[in-house]
Design an enzyme around this catalytic site. Structure first.
Site, mmCIF file in Angstrom:
data_model
loop_
_atom_site.group_PDB
_atom_site.id
_atom_site.type_symbol
_atom_site.label_atom_id
_atom_site.label_comp_id
_atom_site.label_asym_id
_atom_site.label_seq_id
_atom_site.Cartn_x
_atom_site.Cartn_y
_atom_site.Cartn_z
ATOM 1 C CE LYS A 73 8.199 77.804 22.062
ATOM 2 N NZ LYS A 73 8.863 79.042 21.769
ATOM 3 C CG HIS A 125 10.910 87.968 14.747
ATOM 4 N ND1 HIS A 125 12.150 87.531 14.296
ATOM 5 C CD2 HIS A 125 10.261 86.848 15.183
ATOM 6 C CE1 HIS A 125 12.244 86.230 14.465
ATOM 7 N NE2 HIS A 125 11.115 85.785 15.000
ATOM 8 N NE ARG A 161 12.649 75.588 22.247
ATOM 9 C CZ ARG A 161 12.419 76.072 23.444
ATOM 10 N NH1 ARG A 161 12.569 75.301 24.494
ATOM 11 N NH2 ARG A 161 12.033 77.314 23.617
ATOM 12 C CD GLU A 208 7.790 83.418 15.192
ATOM 13 O OE1 GLU A 208 7.645 82.199 15.012
ATOM 14 O OE2 GLU A 208 8.925 83.958 15.216
ATOM 15 C CG ASN A 240 14.679 78.189 15.151
ATOM 16 O OD1 ASN A 240 14.021 78.990 15.830
ATOM 17 N ND2 ASN A 240 15.702 77.520 15.641
ATOM 18 C CG HIS A 299 12.826 81.803 12.753
ATOM 19 N ND1 HIS A 299 11.581 81.311 12.426
ATOM 20 C CD2 HIS A 299 12.644 82.556 13.874
ATOM 21 C CE1 HIS A 299 10.697 81.730 13.316
ATOM 22 N NE2 HIS A 299 11.307 82.489 14.204
ATOM 23 C CE LYS A 343 15.332 78.185 21.844
ATOM 24 N NZ LYS A 343 15.353 78.334 20.377
ATOM 25 N NE ARG A 380 25.595 80.587 42.928
ATOM 26 C CZ ARG A 380 26.018 81.069 44.105
ATOM 27 N NH1 ARG A 380 25.220 81.024 45.156
ATOM 28 N NH2 ARG A 380 27.218 81.572 44.221
ATOM 29 C CG HIS A 396 17.455 84.771 12.651
ATOM 30 N ND1 HIS A 396 17.611 83.504 13.148
ATOM 31 C CD2 HIS A 396 16.500 85.358 13.414
ATOM 32 C CE1 HIS A 396 16.772 83.331 14.168
ATOM 33 N NE2 HIS A 396 16.095 84.436 14.344
ATOM 34 C CD GLU A 447 16.811 75.363 18.856
ATOM 35 O OE1 GLU A 447 16.045 76.100 19.519
ATOM 36 O OE2 GLU A 447 17.457 75.741 17.891
HETATM 37 N N1 GLY Z 1 11.111 80.560 19.354
HETATM 38 C C1 GLY Z 1 11.678 79.305 19.126
HETATM 39 C C2 GLY Z 1 11.826 78.472 20.363
HETATM 40 O O1 GLY Z 1 11.311 78.820 21.399
HETATM 41 O O2 GLY Z 1 12.464 77.456 20.330
#
Ligand code: GLY
Length: 332
Positions: A202, A239, A216, A174, A220, A223, A132, A110, A227, A212
């Site tokens: 970041k 990517h 946040r 990026e 993107n 993106h 993430k 957990r 995507h 997000e």
């Molecule tokens: N790669 C986008 C984020 O971490 O929110």
């Protein structure tokens, strides 16, 4: 060495950036840890010195590693090694490794602590920071995962010197994004400071919106088209290369909507060219199919939604008219 803190109350952590700094590892291990599980892939030849008992766990190569069955195998290996709730998982590799190692750490017992040692530019400036984690399903990418912040991230820029040219270029896609998130002078900086500057941007964004709910989403930028091109699946695109094309496209959409002027459109192109990134749709792109994929985008809850530049910088813009999106696809 440059240290950037990601301030998230009790889950705050340092990101250290520098050349040949893997020896910092031991000093960043939390004091209660008595065993370390290193998670990596076979081709990644990075060993980290530690005084603690440790084990190494290899994930399959590439995107194949981002599967629930791999997560199950990995957690089984942790259990057989006797990894406890007080121990540490360390992800060493690109975004695939840190996504899977982070997700395994979030669910094993957990939740155990995880540290990341990203070995790609994309990992150092983006994927390994911000918590993430996740794996893919047949139905789509990153559909199962968790927010699980690491206890520290080590960005050793020495690891980037042996990176294949194409992988480095992918990271540059990026990196280009950060120019439009307050990093206007990034291309004037030496590599170490450039990585640190991206990490700082970041860290600020993640600190302001960890899960997000709002800002946040600006990470993107570029993106949505990226995507779509990646899901399409038949193009030979990394990517970051897909993100670069997506940035050019988002700039065209913003320009067509009167949100940015010619000079700002030209600035987008200058940045993409500085990093030798692609700007055009790959040969064989099908505009109708791309439009269909836009409709399936996770952001498309209230009409077609894009991150777009404008007089106040990047913003999430809802209900972008379909005809503007189609027109920009013919201009790119
Ligand atoms: N790669 C986008 C984020 O971490 O929110």
């Amino acid at each position: 060495m440059i240290r950037i803190d990601v301030p998230l109350d009790s889950r705050s952590y340092p990101v250290v950036v520098g050349n040949s700094i893997l020896s910092e590892f031991q000093s960043l291990v939390p004091p209660e840890v008595s065993r370390v599980a290193f998670v990596t892939q076979k081709g990644i030849d990075v060993s980290i010195p530690t005084e603690l008992p440790s084990s190494i766990h290899y994930l399959p190569d590439g995107e194949q590693a981002k599967r629930l069955s791999v997560l199950e195998d990995l957690c089984g290996e942790f259990a057989r090694e006797g990894l406890t709730r007080r121990d540490l998982v360390v992800g060493i590799g690109g975004g695939v490794v840190t996504d899977v190692a982070g997700f395994a750490a979030s669910v094993y017992h957990r939740g155990v602590q995880v540290m990341h040692v990203p070995t790609t530019l994309l990992g150092q400036i983006d994927a390994a920071i911000g918590g993430k984690t996740g794996v893919n399903l047949e139905e789509g990418k990153n559909l199962v995962g968790a927010f699980w912040q690491p206890c520290a991230v080590i960005c050793d820029t020495q690891l980037l010197t042996s990176l294949p040219k194409r992988e480095m270029r992918s990271g540059m896609g990026e990196l280009a994004k950060y120019h439009f998130l307050g990093g206007e002078q990034l291309d004037a900086l030496p590599l170490e400071e450039r990585v640190a500057a991206c990490v700082q941007i970041k860290a600020d964004v993640v600190a302001s919106d960890e899960r997000e709910g709002s800002t946040r989403a600006l990470l993107n930028y570029g993106h949505t088209l990226a995507h779509a091109l990646e899901i399409e699946g038949s193009f030979d695109l990394r990517h970051g290369e897909a993100v670069a094309i997506g940035i050019e496209y988002a700039a065209l959409v913003a320009h067509n909507l009167g949100r940015i002027d010619e000079a700002r459109l030209a600035e987008h192109r200058r940045v993409l060219d500085v990093y030798d990134l692609p700007r055009g749709l790959p040969e064989g792109s099908d505009i109708d199919h791309i439009m269909e994929l836009f409709h399936r985008d996770k952001k498309a809850l209230t009409g077609l939604t894009f991150v777009l530049d404008g007089p106040n910088g990047l913003e999430v813009v809802e209900q972008v008219p379909e005809k503007v999106l189609r027109l920009a696809l013919t201009q790119i």
